[in-house]
Structures are given as C-alpha cells and as structure tokens.
Design a protein around this motif. Structure first.
Motif, PDB file in Angstrom:
ATOM      1  N   ARG A 161     -19.117 -22.769 101.176  1.00 34.70           N
ATOM      2  CA  ARG A 161     -19.071 -21.622 101.467  1.00 34.70           C
ATOM      3  C   ARG A 161     -20.480 -21.405 102.106  1.00 34.70           C
ATOM      4  O   ARG A 161     -21.530 -20.427 102.978  1.00 34.70           O
ATOM      5  N   THR A 162     -21.734 -22.566 100.860  1.00 36.39           N
ATOM      6  CA  THR A 162     -23.143 -22.463 101.788  1.00 36.39           C
ATOM      7  C   THR A 162     -22.737 -22.948 102.974  1.00 36.39           C
ATOM      8  O   THR A 162     -24.522 -22.692 103.526  1.00 36.39           O
ATOM      9  N   TRP A 163     -22.253 -24.099 103.077  1.00 36.53           N
ATOM     10  CA  TRP A 163     -22.303 -24.611 104.571  1.00 36.53           C
ATOM     11  C   TRP A 163     -21.532 -24.277 105.918  1.00 36.53           C
ATOM     12  O   TRP A 163     -22.765 -23.796 106.704  1.00 36.53           O
ATOM     13  N   TRP A 164     -20.772 -22.829 105.567  1.00 38.03           N
ATOM     14  CA  TRP A 164     -20.120 -22.635 107.040  1.00 38.03           C
ATOM     15  C   TRP A 164     -19.732 -21.075 106.448  1.00 38.03           C
ATOM     16  O   TRP A 164     -19.466 -20.472 107.441  1.00 38.03           O
ATOM     17  N   GLY A 165     -20.560 -20.342 105.180  1.00 41.16           N
ATOM     18  CA  GLY A 165     -20.671 -19.053 105.120  1.00 41.16           C
ATOM     19  C   GLY A 165     -21.117 -18.403 106.849  1.00 41.16           C
ATOM     20  O   GLY A 165     -21.822 -19.030 107.061  1.00 41.16           O
ATOM     21  N   MET A 166     -21.076 -17.311 106.230  1.00 40.07           N
ATOM     22  CA  MET A 166     -21.526 -16.342 107.407  1.00 40.07           C
ATOM     23  C   MET A 166     -24.005 -16.680 107.523  1.00 40.07           C
ATOM     24  O   MET A 166     -24.480 -16.721 107.814  1.00 40.07           O
ATOM     25  N   LYS A 167     -23.389 -16.463 105.490  1.00 38.72           N
ATOM     26  CA  LYS A 167     -25.130 -16.431 105.471  1.00 38.72           C
ATOM     27  C   LYS A 167     -25.529 -17.473 105.642  1.00 38.72           C
ATOM     28  O   LYS A 167     -27.568 -17.409 105.958  1.00 38.72           O
ATOM     29  N   GLY A 168     -25.377 -19.018 105.743  1.00 33.93           N
ATOM     30  CA  GLY A 168     -25.699 -19.799 106.203  1.00 33.93           C
ATOM     31  C   GLY A 168     -26.220 -20.784 104.747  1.00 33.93           C
ATOM     32  O   GLY A 168     -26.662 -19.426 103.781  1.00 33.93           O
ATOM     33  N   THR A 169     -26.921 -22.354 105.044  1.00 30.01           N
ATOM     34  CA  THR A 169     -27.263 -22.687 103.578  1.00 30.01           C
ATOM     35  C   THR A 169     -29.197 -22.245 103.332  1.00 30.01           C
ATOM     36  O   THR A 169     -28.900 -22.176 103.029  1.00 30.01           O
ATOM     37  N   ALA A 170     -29.627 -21.770 104.352  1.00 29.04           N
ATOM     38  CA  ALA A 170     -31.102 -21.880 103.654  1.00 29.04           C
ATOM     39  C   ALA A 170     -30.946 -20.700 103.451  1.00 29.04           C
ATOM     40  O   ALA A 170     -31.638 -20.314 101.825  1.00 29.04           O
ATOM     41  N   TRP A 171     -29.656 -19.822 103.393  1.00 35.15           N
ATOM     42  CA  TRP A 171     -30.291 -18.744 102.897  1.00 35.15           C
ATOM     43  C   TRP A 171     -29.556 -18.710 100.890  1.00 35.15           C
ATOM     44  O   TRP A 171     -30.534 -18.252 100.151  1.00 35.15           O
ATOM     45  N   TYR A 172     -28.594 -19.265 101.328  1.00 37.16           N
ATOM     46  CA  TYR A 172     -27.906 -19.637  99.288  1.00 37.16           C
ATOM     47  C   TYR A 172     -28.977 -20.376  98.831  1.00 37.16           C
ATOM     48  O   TYR A 172     -28.853 -20.719  97.579  1.00 37.16           O
ATOM     49  N   TRP A 173     -29.294 -21.531  99.409  1.00 35.48           N
ATOM     50  CA  TRP A 173     -30.056 -22.560  98.177  1.00 35.48           C
ATOM     51  C   TRP A 173     -31.408 -21.996  98.315  1.00 35.48           C
ATOM     52  O   TRP A 173     -32.192 -22.135  97.451  1.00 35.48           O
ATOM     53  N   SER A 174     -31.488 -20.617  98.815  1.00 33.35           N
ATOM     54  CA  SER A 174     -33.085 -20.372  98.289  1.00 33.35           C
ATOM     55  C   SER A 174     -32.934 -18.670  97.407  1.00 33.35           C
ATOM     56  O   SER A 174     -33.787 -18.249  96.453  1.00 33.35           O
ATOM     57  N   GLN A 175     -31.789 -18.712  96.428  1.00 36.80           N
ATOM     58  CA  GLN A 175     -31.584 -17.843  96.216  1.00 36.80           C
ATOM     59  C   GLN A 175     -31.693 -18.321  94.641  1.00 36.80           C
ATOM     60  O   GLN A 175     -30.409 -18.897  94.316  1.00 36.80           O
ATOM     61  N   PRO A 176     -32.179 -17.833  93.723  1.00 37.58           N
ATOM     62  CA  PRO A 176     -32.525 -18.022  92.048  1.00 37.58           C
ATOM     63  C   PRO A 176     -31.047 -17.684  91.658  1.00 37.58           C
ATOM     64  O   PRO A 176     -30.163 -19.013  90.646  1.00 37.58           O
ATOM     65  N   LEU A 177     -29.559 -17.035  92.029  1.00 34.33           N
ATOM     66  CA  LEU A 177     -28.662 -16.782  91.253  1.00 34.33           C
ATOM     67  C   LEU A 177     -27.804 -17.940  91.949  1.00 34.33           C
ATOM     68  O   LEU A 177     -26.779 -17.527  90.905  1.00 34.33           O
ATOM     69  N   LEU A 178     -27.787 -18.564  93.394  1.00 37.66           N
ATOM     70  CA  LEU A 178     -26.915 -19.702  93.256  1.00 37.66           C
ATOM     71  C   LEU A 178     -27.845 -20.655  92.147  1.00 37.66           C
ATOM     72  O   LEU A 178     -26.405 -21.560  92.061  1.00 37.66           O
ATOM     73  N   HIS A 179     -28.829 -20.702  91.979  1.00 33.67           N
ATOM     74  CA  HIS A 179     -29.133 -22.269  91.636  1.00 33.67           C
ATOM     75  C   HIS A 179     -28.611 -22.376  89.961  1.00 33.67           C
ATOM     76  O   HIS A 179     -28.171 -23.052  88.945  1.00 33.67           O
ATOM     77  N   ALA A 180     -28.948 -20.647  88.880  1.00 30.50           N
ATOM     78  CA  ALA A 180     -28.241 -20.385  87.681  1.00 30.50           C
ATOM     79  C   ALA A 180     -26.727 -20.613  87.799  1.00 30.50           C
ATOM     80  O   ALA A 180     -26.780 -21.107  87.348  1.00 30.50           O
ATOM     81  N   LYS A 181     -25.797 -20.466  89.219  1.00 32.47           N
ATOM     82  CA  LYS A 181     -24.677 -20.462  88.745  1.00 32.47           C
ATOM     83  C   LYS A 181     -24.097 -22.266  89.146  1.00 32.47           C
ATOM     84  O   LYS A 181     -23.507 -22.426  88.091  1.00 32.47           O
ATOM     85  N   VAL A 182     -24.992 -22.999  89.713  1.00 32.37           N
ATOM     86  CA  VAL A 182     -24.458 -24.673  89.569  1.00 32.37           C
ATOM     87  C   VAL A 182     -24.944 -25.131  88.537  1.00 32.37           C
ATOM     88  O   VAL A 182     -24.325 -26.228  88.271  1.00 32.37           O
ATOM     89  N   THR A 183     -26.580 -24.806  88.028  1.00 34.51           N
ATOM     90  CA  THR A 183     -26.390 -25.332  86.423  1.00 34.51           C
ATOM     91  C   THR A 183     -25.988 -25.212  85.667  1.00 34.51           C
ATOM     92  O   THR A 183     -25.170 -25.853  84.880  1.00 34.51           O
TER      93      THR A 183
END
Length: 151
Positions: A63-85
């Motif tokens: 989803r982060t690679w091929w999703g509409m928002k793109g990798t740059a947006w997803y990986w700059s989000q603290p909530l994504l980092h919280a989910k991954v953690t």
C-alpha cells in the motif's frame, strides 16, 4: 483507484486473518482444554498466524509503494511509524509462544507429555497481551486514513 481498493482489501483481509488466528490461540491455550489434539492444533494455528502476519506486513508495504498517497507521504507519517512499531512489538512477543508451541508438540510426540499448567498460563498471558496490542493497530489506521495526526 482499483489498485488502491484491492490493496486496502488485501491488507484488511490479512489483518482479519491474523486476528482470527490469534484469537484462536487464546481460546485454545487453556489448561482445562489442553490435550494432544490441542497441542497439535496450537502449532498449526500459530503457523497460520505467522503467515497471515507476514501477509499483513507485505500488503501494508504494498500500500505504501503502490497506493495513491505514495511512499513519501506514508513514511513521513508518525502514525504509520506507530503502527509498524506495534507490529514489530507483537512480532517479537510472538516468538516465545511459537517456540513453546513447537516444544510442546515435540515433547508430546516424543514422550506423550502435555505442558504444565504454569507453562500454559504464561503462554496464554503473552498471547492475550499480543491480542490487546493488536487491537490498537486498526485505531491508528483509522486515524491515519482520516488525516488525524498527519503531516
């Protein structure tokens, strides 16, 4: 648009599968139900849980690679980092129950021995903690999808 929907669907299905197998582990891992069939089943269910967790990770990354928002947006989000953690914390916590289920199965096959009450109780506690932490991941996902706490 179709790709985004299919990626979201695959990710949600992987999460639901992991939650189902984790719930199955919590239900089976009780001393009052422990017998040879349950020991064997716990090892199989744990394998399915691991596979579904891996699928959850792969579909999330997709989803982060091929999703509409793109990798740059997803990986700059603290909530994504919280989910991954949280995912990593759960993955690390799941190592001990997995090793115990495999050891129980090996002991059962070699000696016909069932796990002790203390071993079952301690393992169930770990699995329950995993399940409770896992319940936070969709909450963070909903906030992320709605733009709450995003940059």
């Amino acid at each position: 648009m179709t790709t985004e929907a299919l990626l979201a669907y695959a990710h949600i299905m992987a999460f639901l599968m992991a939650a189902t197998f984790l719930a199955s582990e919590t239900a089976l891992c009780r001393m009052e139900w422990m017998n040879a069939a349950v020991v064997e089943r716990l090892a199989r269910v744990d394998l399915l849980y691991g596979i579904s967790a891996a699928l959850m990770l792969v579909t999330g990354l997709a989803r982060t690679w091929w999703g509409m928002k793109g990798t740059a947006w997803y990986w700059s989000q603290p909530l994504l980092h919280a989910k991954v953690t949280l995912f990593v914390v759960i993955a690390l916590m799941s190592i001990a129950p997995t090793l115990r289920f495999l050891r129980w199965r090996r002991d059962l096959r070699a000696h016909g021995a069932l796990p002790s009450q203390e071993a079952v109780r301690g393992t169930r506690r770990l699995v329950m903690i995993e399940a409770h932490i896992m319940a936070l991941i969709p909450l963070l996902a909903v906030f992320l999808a709605r733009g709450v706490g995003t940059r």
